[in-house]
Design an enzyme around this catalytic site. Structure first.
Site, PDB file in Angstrom:
ATOM      1  N   ARG A 176       0.749  -1.402   0.182  1.00 19.02           N
ATOM      2  CA  ARG A 176       0.153   0.097  -0.114  1.00 19.02           C
ATOM      3  C   ARG A 176       0.925   1.179   0.088  1.00 19.02           C
ATOM      4  O   ARG A 176       1.912   1.516   0.724  1.00 19.02           O
ATOM      5  CB  ARG A 176      -0.879   0.088   1.239  1.00 19.02           C
ATOM      6  CG  ARG A 176      -1.960   1.007   1.213  1.00 19.02           C
ATOM      7  CD  ARG A 176      -1.632   2.402   1.967  1.00 19.02           C
ATOM      8  NE  ARG A 176      -1.546   2.119   3.384  1.00 19.02           N
ATOM      9  CZ  ARG A 176      -0.771   2.708   4.404  1.00 19.02           C
ATOM     10  NH1 ARG A 176      -0.246   3.814   3.826  1.00 19.02           N
ATOM     11  NH2 ARG A 176      -0.916   2.446   5.480  1.00 19.02           N
ATOM     12  N   GLU A 235       9.731 -13.701  -9.133  1.00 18.11           N
ATOM     13  CA  GLU A 235       8.263 -13.685  -9.378  1.00 18.11           C
ATOM     14  C   GLU A 235       7.951 -13.885 -11.015  1.00 18.11           C
ATOM     15  O   GLU A 235       7.271 -14.224 -11.417  1.00 18.11           O
ATOM     16  CB  GLU A 235       7.731 -12.556  -8.746  1.00 18.11           C
ATOM     17  CG  GLU A 235       7.622 -12.686  -7.254  1.00 18.11           C
ATOM     18  CD  GLU A 235       8.774 -12.066  -6.530  1.00 18.11           C
ATOM     19  OE1 GLU A 235       8.874 -12.294  -5.251  1.00 18.11           O
ATOM     20  OE2 GLU A 235       9.838 -11.795  -7.127  1.00 18.11           O
ATOM     21  N   ASP A 284      -6.930  -0.750   6.471  1.00 21.81           N
ATOM     22  CA  ASP A 284      -5.969  -1.986   6.187  1.00 21.81           C
ATOM     23  C   ASP A 284      -6.816  -3.316   6.369  1.00 21.81           C
ATOM     24  O   ASP A 284      -7.883  -3.108   6.865  1.00 21.81           O
ATOM     25  CB  ASP A 284      -5.123  -1.898   7.193  1.00 21.81           C
ATOM     26  CG  ASP A 284      -3.917  -2.765   6.785  1.00 21.81           C
ATOM     27  OD1 ASP A 284      -3.131  -2.524   5.843  1.00 21.81           O
ATOM     28  OD2 ASP A 284      -3.580  -3.808   7.501  1.00 21.81           O
TER      29      ASP A 284
END
Length: 503
Positions: A176, A235, A284
């Site tokens: 975030r 990744e 959150d």
């Protein structure tokens, strides 16, 4: 069809899983309120074509159902994800094959690795428009403010790419970011994450950490970024294994990093290790405002590139269900074969969505010796980085359906003596956003042994579990239609009977 966000949105629209909102909508609270109502109802993805304050359309709720997450992986059902997990398990911790069949399977997996290697794109769509220096203005992006107490707007679904200053191995994560100015944002991440490790290494070397943030990517890349991987694996390679083909990458314009060539928007910048700024509050995934009165790393962006007429993809966190919970359910299926390889005694495991995706886990084992449940719980906590933040682990016998809360609660209440079967590990590194911990970043874990006890765990003989007579059960099955009940399916259960939907 192209492996990018646009191709996936077209696929959703063909399946009547995308709705276009053509009226002007405010990114300040309004879009999140609309999207959340659709998300709670299992509704379609949304494309807001007129976002106030920006000329970019906004896509949200793209992976708002497990079904759509499966589609992003070119699969139709959650069960299909375990086959992918089996392939990844072969490569996660390579072991010499003991049988010819194992060698064949490993050979196939290694061939898939060759196909999965990333490819360089010399004319990447993500760089059709390039803005540098004073041309960079983050406020022109349709960033959302989700909750009324949020300090400012956020980016929640961008892939943050960094590189290890020593090994040069890239790391991709989803964090975030909160707006601070036209060119700066703060970032919230966990200390065990790859990007955080890279920043610590950069600080030791007295260097800035180069950063790129790719927004509006193929949803499959988001899944790859959310998969806990060994530190030395990329990744991008795992994303290629997911896709069955190599990811198209592009060299950034101003930093030595590679980003998805088909991304809609790319931000390029740096983090100066000693530069921090007050971050938050911001809603959150725990269900509270996080980042209150905390300092966080400050990202300074000096370059912004994007496709012609880019689409901004976003999501938001909060108390489940949210999009990140749907991703977690799918990842649960992918993790299962990997976890079985790491901890062979674990038969199955489940991360209930209501447990904030990873704060609570249920494991089933084929119990064969005393103390095995505790051993399984301890092994689970250390198997993958993400599981180190799992607060509660419940271990049950393999006969228990771990996805049925009725069976799990029956096991807990009928097989657990708290003094004997509950164990607590104090003072573990923990998620700073978890307000339940006694001190920020330091918390405890609880294990619950809900298995049937054997000697010397107990001296009492364990009574036989109640079960229907198998011959009578078979007889009733045969006569079901004769009873006049043939129109009633045995797997149809009224959710209101138990107060929740167990399907």
């Amino acid at each position: 069809m192209a492996r990018d966000l646009r191709g996936f949105l077209k696929r959703l629209e063909k399946r009547d899983q995308l709705r276009r909102i053509r009226v002007p909508v405010d990114p300040d609270l309004e879009i999140a309120e609309v999207a959340n109502r659709l998300l709670l109802a299992g509704g379609p993805a949304l494309l807001f074509e007129q976002v106030k304050g920006s000329d970019m359309p906004l896509a949200i709720n793209v992976m708002g159902t497990v079904e759509r997450v499966c589609w992003a992986m070119d699969m139709e059902q959650p069960q299909d994800l375990e086959r992918l997990g089996q392939k990844l398990a072969l490569l996660y911790q390579l072991r010499p094959p003991k049988q010819l069949s194992q060698a064949v399977e490993l050979g196939k997996a290694l061939f898939d690795v060759l196909k999965a290697k990333p490819r360089r794109d010399l004319l990447p769509p993500c760089q059709q428009v390039v803005r540098k220096g004073n041309q960079v203005d983050l406020t022109q992006l349709p960033l959302l403010r989700v909750y009324p107490g949020d300090a400012d707007k956020v980016i929640t679904l961008g892939l943050m790419i960094t590189k290890d200053p020593e090994t040069k191995v890239p790391n991709v994560g989803v964090y975030r970011l909160q707006l601070q100015s036209q060119t700066t944002m703060t970032v919230q991440w966990l200390s065990v994450r790859g990007c955080s490790r890279h920043l610590r290494k950069a600080a030791e070397r007295g260097e800035k950490l180069e950063v790129a943030v790719a927004i509006g990517v193929d949803p499959l890349l988001v899944m790859a970024a959310a998969t806990p991987l060994p530190v030395d694996l990329s990744e991008w390679l795992f994303a290629g294994l997911y896709a069955g083909e190599g990811v198209r990458l592009a060299q950034c314009k101003t930093v030595d990093l590679e980003v998805p060539a088909m991304a809609e928007i790319v931000l390029e910048g740096t983090i100066t290790p000693e530069k921090q700024q007050w971050d938050g509050p911001a809603g959150d995934h725990i269900g509270y405002y996080g980042g209150v009165n905390e300092q966080a790393p400050l990202l300074r962006f000096h370059c912004l590139t994007h496709r012609q007429q880019p689409i901004y993809m976003t999501t938001f966190s909060g108390r489940p269900p949210k999009e990140d919970a749907m991703l977690a359910i799918a990842l649960n299926r992918i993790y299962t074969p990997i976890l079985r390889q790491q901890v062979p005694e674990i038969q199955d495991f489940f991360l209930p969505m209501e447990g904030l995706s990873y704060k609570a886990a249920v494991l089933s084992i084929d119990k064969s010796y005393p103390g095995q449940a505790k051993r399984a719980a301890l092994a689970f906590w250390s198997a993958l980085p993400q599981f180190s933040y799992t607060k509660f682990v419940i271990v049950v016998d393999q006969a228990i359906n771990i996805r049925d809360p009725r069976q799990v609660m029956w096991a807990v209440t009928s097989k657990v003596d708290p003094v004997r079967d509950v164990f607590i590990l104090p003072d573990n590194p923990f998620d700073r956003l978890d307000f339940a911990t006694v001190r920020p970043g330091l918390g405890s874990r609880m294990g619950i042994d809900a298995t049937t006890k054997i000697y010397p765990e107990t001296d009492r003989p364990w009574s036989e579990e109640l079960r229907p007579d198998p011959e009578m059960a078979a007889r009733v099955d045969q006569r079901w239609a004769e009873y006049g009940l043939g129109d009633l399916r045995l797997d149809q259960v009224n959710p209101n009977l138990f107060g929740y939907d167990i399907r």
